[in-house]
Design a protein around this motif. Structure first.
Motif, PDB file in Angstrom:
ATOM      1  N   ALA A 164      -5.186  -3.470   9.216  1.00 48.34           N
ATOM      2  CA  ALA A 164      -5.785  -4.193   8.095  1.00 48.34           C
ATOM      3  C   ALA A 164      -4.730  -4.982   7.328  1.00 48.34           C
ATOM      4  O   ALA A 164      -4.954  -6.132   6.937  1.00 48.34           O
ATOM      5  CB  ALA A 164      -6.498  -3.214   7.166  1.00 48.34           C
ATOM      6  N   ASP A 214     -10.839  -3.408   0.838  1.00 52.21           N
ATOM      7  CA  ASP A 214     -11.032  -1.977   1.060  1.00 52.21           C
ATOM      8  C   ASP A 214     -11.921  -1.432  -0.049  1.00 52.21           C
ATOM      9  O   ASP A 214     -12.166  -2.094  -1.058  1.00 52.21           O
ATOM     10  CB  ASP A 214      -9.678  -1.262   1.051  1.00 52.21           C
ATOM     11  CG  ASP A 214      -9.715   0.075   1.785  1.00 52.21           C
ATOM     12  OD1 ASP A 214     -10.813   0.498   2.192  1.00 52.21           O
ATOM     13  OD2 ASP A 214      -8.650   0.691   1.945  1.00 52.21           O
ATOM     14  N   ASP A 215     -12.419  -0.219   0.142  1.00 56.79           N
ATOM     15  CA  ASP A 215     -13.246   0.419  -0.874  1.00 56.79           C
ATOM     16  C   ASP A 215     -12.395   0.819  -2.075  1.00 56.79           C
ATOM     17  O   ASP A 215     -11.241   1.228  -1.940  1.00 56.79           O
ATOM     18  CB  ASP A 215     -13.944   1.656  -0.309  1.00 56.79           C
ATOM     19  CG  ASP A 215     -14.976   1.309   0.749  1.00 56.79           C
ATOM     20  OD1 ASP A 215     -15.553   0.211   0.666  1.00 56.79           O
ATOM     21  OD2 ASP A 215     -15.200   2.130   1.661  1.00 56.79           O
ATOM     22  N   TRP A 255      -7.560  -6.363  -1.424  1.00 57.69           N
ATOM     23  CA  TRP A 255      -7.187  -5.295  -0.491  1.00 57.69           C
ATOM     24  C   TRP A 255      -8.211  -5.130   0.627  1.00 57.69           C
ATOM     25  O   TRP A 255      -7.956  -4.433   1.597  1.00 57.69           O
ATOM     26  CB  TRP A 255      -7.019  -3.973  -1.241  1.00 57.69           C
ATOM     27  CG  TRP A 255      -5.669  -3.820  -1.853  1.00 57.69           C
ATOM     28  CD1 TRP A 255      -4.593  -3.152  -1.348  1.00 57.69           C
ATOM     29  CD2 TRP A 255      -5.226  -4.373  -3.102  1.00 57.69           C
ATOM     30  NE1 TRP A 255      -3.525  -3.250  -2.202  1.00 57.69           N
ATOM     31  CE2 TRP A 255      -3.876  -3.995  -3.289  1.00 57.69           C
ATOM     32  CE3 TRP A 255      -5.838  -5.153  -4.089  1.00 57.69           C
ATOM     33  CZ2 TRP A 255      -3.140  -4.363  -4.406  1.00 57.69           C
ATOM     34  CZ3 TRP A 255      -5.102  -5.520  -5.201  1.00 57.69           C
ATOM     35  CH2 TRP A 255      -3.773  -5.136  -5.350  1.00 57.69           C
ATOM     36  N   ARG A 287      -4.991   1.306   8.749  1.00 59.54           N
ATOM     37  CA  ARG A 287      -4.354   0.706   7.569  1.00 59.54           C
ATOM     38  C   ARG A 287      -3.333  -0.337   7.990  1.00 59.54           C
ATOM     39  O   ARG A 287      -3.194  -1.386   7.351  1.00 59.54           O
ATOM     40  CB  ARG A 287      -3.692   1.809   6.736  1.00 59.54           C
ATOM     41  CG  ARG A 287      -4.647   2.876   6.195  1.00 59.54           C
ATOM     42  CD  ARG A 287      -5.320   2.451   4.917  1.00 59.54           C
ATOM     43  NE  ARG A 287      -4.434   2.551   3.781  1.00 59.54           N
ATOM     44  CZ  ARG A 287      -4.278   3.646   3.038  1.00 59.54           C
ATOM     45  NH1 ARG A 287      -4.937   4.762   3.347  1.00 59.54           N
ATOM     46  NH2 ARG A 287      -3.492   3.641   1.990  1.00 59.54           N
ATOM     47  N   ASP A 303       0.861  -1.184   0.000  1.00 58.38           N
ATOM     48  CA  ASP A 303       0.000   0.000   0.000  1.00 58.38           C
ATOM     49  C   ASP A 303       0.894   1.231   0.000  1.00 58.38           C
ATOM     50  O   ASP A 303       2.100   1.146   0.254  1.00 58.38           O
ATOM     51  CB  ASP A 303      -0.907   0.002   1.234  1.00 58.38           C
ATOM     52  CG  ASP A 303      -2.176   0.823   1.008  1.00 58.38           C
ATOM     53  OD1 ASP A 303      -2.257   1.524  -0.016  1.00 58.38           O
ATOM     54  OD2 ASP A 303      -3.068   0.756   1.867  1.00 58.38           O
ATOM     55  N   ASN A 361     -11.515  -5.088  -4.084  1.00 57.08           N
ATOM     56  CA  ASN A 361     -12.324  -5.355  -2.894  1.00 57.08           C
ATOM     57  C   ASN A 361     -11.940  -6.678  -2.238  1.00 57.08           C
ATOM     58  O   ASN A 361     -11.906  -6.793  -1.010  1.00 57.08           O
ATOM     59  CB  ASN A 361     -13.805  -5.375  -3.262  1.00 57.08           C
ATOM     60  CG  ASN A 361     -14.335  -4.006  -3.629  1.00 57.08           C
ATOM     61  OD1 ASN A 361     -13.733  -2.981  -3.311  1.00 57.08           O
ATOM     62  ND2 ASN A 361     -15.460  -3.963  -4.316  1.00 57.08           N
TER      63      ASN A 361
END
Length: 233
Positions: A115, A190-191, A188, A112, A98, A185
């Motif tokens: 996650a 995540d959005d 990751w 973050r 990331d 999605n």
């Protein structure tokens, strides 16, 4: 304790702020002020995640990232003021998980980090008593789905954590077409905000490792304007 984080940051003020905040969230912190010190600490300590600045003395962040990726799949989050698309693409291409551009939210940062560690922990090998050998083979490519070992013609391939997750997604769903949003999605967790570059870079790097001819991929096919699917042999 949530885990051990290696912070590689030469700015003392930023380093102290990040360490104090993450310690307050239950993390143990190790701090390196340059790339060479970071390599030494990484070789001597077990870490769960690396927060990496790109602009470092002695050994720059990109070289450090490349050297770590030769040995480990540890999650790596880039922290850098170099927020351009080219720098982001290079960092992701070298295997970063990331990219967080400075200035960043101190509220967002631990979320973050947690996650990324959670995703990586999900893919840690099971103990020998729990381990099951479920291998999926497509033509010359095989993947041990439980131990996350990928080989081609019997030779093990070194894939990053994200590359492993992308390949696993396709092998588990051989008939399904995935859009870039669905891949993001799923992998990751995540959005998705339309950042196609993240998917493009990781897909390109994965194809370089698994395809005979990356420019004409056979294992992961592109459906133009739609997405990707596992190739049929």
């Amino acid at each position: 304790m949530n885990g051990t984080v290696l912070l590689v940051e030469d700015d003392l003020a930023i380093g102290e702020m990040v360490m104090n905040y993450l310690r307050g969230e239950g993390f143990q912190l190790l701090h390196a002020h340059d790339g060479e010190e970071a390599l030494e600490i990484f070789s001597r300590h077990d870490c769960d995640l690396i927060l990496l600045d790109l602009m470092l003395p002695k050994l720059n962040g990109m070289d450090f990232l490349r050297m770590v990726r030769e040995k480990s799949h540890i999650p790596i989050l880039i922290l850098s003021a170099k927020g351009g698309e080219a720098d982001k693409a290079i960092g992701l291409g070298f295997g970063a998980d990331d990219y967080i551009a400075k200035p960043f939210s101190m509220i967002e940062l631990p979320a973050r980090v947690k996650a990324a560690i959670r995703r990586a922990t999900h893919y840690v090998d099971k103990s020998p008593n729990q381990r099951q050998s479920r291998v999926i083979t497509v033509h010359e490519l095989s993947m041990d789905m439980d131990n996350l070992i990928v080989s081609k013609n019997g030779v093990e391939l070194k894939l990053t954590a994200k590359e492993l997750q992308i390949l696993q997604l396709f092998l588990n769903n051989p008939k399904k077409v995935f859009t870039k949003q669905q891949i993001f999605n799923s992998v990751w967790n995540d959005d998705y905000f339309g950042d196609e570059n993240v998917i493009n870079v990781h897909m390109s790097r994965l194809r370089e490792k698994i395809e005979d001819e990356p420019s004409t991929p056979q294992y992961i096919k592109t459906l133009w304007g739609i997405g990707y699917r596992l190739g049929e042999f």
